[in-house]
Design a protein around this motif. Structure first.
Motif, PDB file in Angstrom:
ATOM      1  N   ASP A  15       0.630  -1.219  -0.086  1.00 28.05           N
ATOM      2  CA  ASP A  15      -0.306   0.033   0.307  1.00 28.05           C
ATOM      3  C   ASP A  15       0.555   1.261   0.336  1.00 28.05           C
ATOM      4  N   ASP A  16       1.807   1.341   0.481  1.00 31.42           N
ATOM      5  CA  ASP A  16       2.478   2.546   0.558  1.00 31.42           C
ATOM      6  C   ASP A  16       3.066   2.731  -0.577  1.00 31.42           C
ATOM      7  N   LEU A  17       3.788   0.951  -1.005  1.00 23.13           N
ATOM      8  CA  LEU A  17       4.669   1.421  -2.455  1.00 23.13           C
ATOM      9  C   LEU A  17       2.847   1.985  -3.823  1.00 23.13           C
ATOM     10  N   PHE A  18       2.207   1.336  -3.173  1.00 27.26           N
ATOM     11  CA  PHE A  18       1.143   2.280  -4.281  1.00 27.26           C
ATOM     12  C   PHE A  18       1.124   3.879  -4.271  1.00 27.26           C
ATOM     13  N   GLY A  22       2.292   6.597  -7.366  1.00 29.04           N
ATOM     14  CA  GLY A  22       1.198   7.403  -7.853  1.00 29.04           C
ATOM     15  C   GLY A  22       1.298   9.071  -7.578  1.00 29.04           C
ATOM     16  N   ARG A  23       2.079   9.154  -6.497  1.00 29.92           N
ATOM     17  CA  ARG A  23       3.363  10.575  -6.242  1.00 29.92           C
ATOM     18  C   ARG A  23       3.979  10.640  -6.718  1.00 29.92           C
ATOM     19  N   LEU A  24       4.481   9.973  -7.929  1.00 30.69           N
ATOM     20  CA  LEU A  24       5.989   9.384  -8.179  1.00 30.69           C
ATOM     21  C   LEU A  24       5.703   9.512  -9.828  1.00 30.69           C
ATOM     22  N   GLY A  30       4.036  10.146 -17.085  1.00 29.79           N
ATOM     23  CA  GLY A  30       3.049   8.812 -16.814  1.00 29.79           C
ATOM     24  C   GLY A  30       3.852   8.059 -17.849  1.00 29.79           C
ATOM     25  N   GLY A  31       5.765   8.043 -18.519  1.00 25.94           N
ATOM     26  CA  GLY A  31       5.733   7.793 -19.554  1.00 25.94           C
ATOM     27  C   GLY A  31       5.857   6.257 -19.133  1.00 25.94           C
ATOM     28  N   LEU A  32       7.432   5.194 -20.175  1.00 23.05           N
ATOM     29  CA  LEU A  32       6.966   3.966 -20.356  1.00 23.05           C
ATOM     30  C   LEU A  32       7.641   3.545 -19.478  1.00 23.05           C
ATOM     31  N   GLU A  33       8.200   3.768 -18.651  1.00 27.75           N
ATOM     32  CA  GLU A  33       9.592   3.174 -17.843  1.00 27.75           C
ATOM     33  C   GLU A  33       8.410   3.081 -16.420  1.00 27.75           C
ATOM     34  N   MET A  34       7.365   4.407 -15.944  1.00 29.47           N
ATOM     35  CA  MET A  34       6.825   4.207 -14.808  1.00 29.47           C
ATOM     36  C   MET A  34       5.680   4.109 -15.333  1.00 29.47           C
ATOM     37  N   ARG A  35       4.733   3.702 -16.550  1.00 24.91           N
ATOM     38  CA  ARG A  35       4.146   2.197 -16.615  1.00 24.91           C
ATOM     39  C   ARG A  35       4.315   1.076 -15.931  1.00 24.91           C
ATOM     40  N   ARG A  36       5.805   0.844 -16.659  1.00 27.12           N
ATOM     41  CA  ARG A  36       6.458  -0.787 -15.891  1.00 27.12           C
ATOM     42  C   ARG A  36       6.119  -0.800 -14.655  1.00 27.12           C
ATOM     43  N   VAL A  37       6.937   0.220 -13.753  1.00 23.83           N
ATOM     44  CA  VAL A  37       6.804   0.469 -12.458  1.00 23.83           C
ATOM     45  C   VAL A  37       5.371  -0.004 -11.861  1.00 23.83           C
ATOM     46  N   ARG A  38       4.144   0.556 -12.643  1.00 27.29           N
ATOM     47  CA  ARG A  38       2.478   0.183 -11.651  1.00 27.29           C
ATOM     48  C   ARG A  38       2.732  -0.898 -12.222  1.00 27.29           C
TER      49      ARG A  38
END
Length: 95
Positions: A15-18, A22-24, A30-38
């Motif tokens: 939950d903390d990670l999510f 979200g803040r990050l 929301g680039g490719l790297e961010m979508r991958r992390v999500r």
């Protein structure tokens, strides 16, 4: 620690990670790297949910529904068009 406590701790960390993801994502977009992390975080959440379901003592013990099987014989006309598996047809002999 019990399995329940460990899984609760893991869930709290996820939950903390999510929240952090979200803040990050708001900060850098929301680039490719961010979508991958999500997506990876989503997979972790799903995996922990599966683990929670499979962990002993985590699910409520529920007896499976009983199915009653009647003692009356089955209708033989159900099997008139089939052979006995492995035994051959009724009117023929094995070679």
């Amino acid at each position: 620690m019990s399995v329940h406590d460990d899984l609760t701790t893991v869930q709290r960390c996820l939950d903390d990670l999510f929240r952090s993801v979200g803040r990050l994502e708001q900060q850098i977009g929301g680039g490719l790297e961010m979508r991958r992390v999500r997506t990876d975080a989503d997979h972790l959440r799903e995996s922990v949910a599966l683990l929670r379901d499979a962990a002993p003592g985590m699910t409520t013990s529920r007896r499976p529904d009983l199915v009653s099987i009647p003692d009356t014989p089955y209708d033989n006309t159900l099997w008139t068009d089939s052979d006995d598996e492995g035994l051959g047809a009724r009117d023929r002999h094995a070679p």
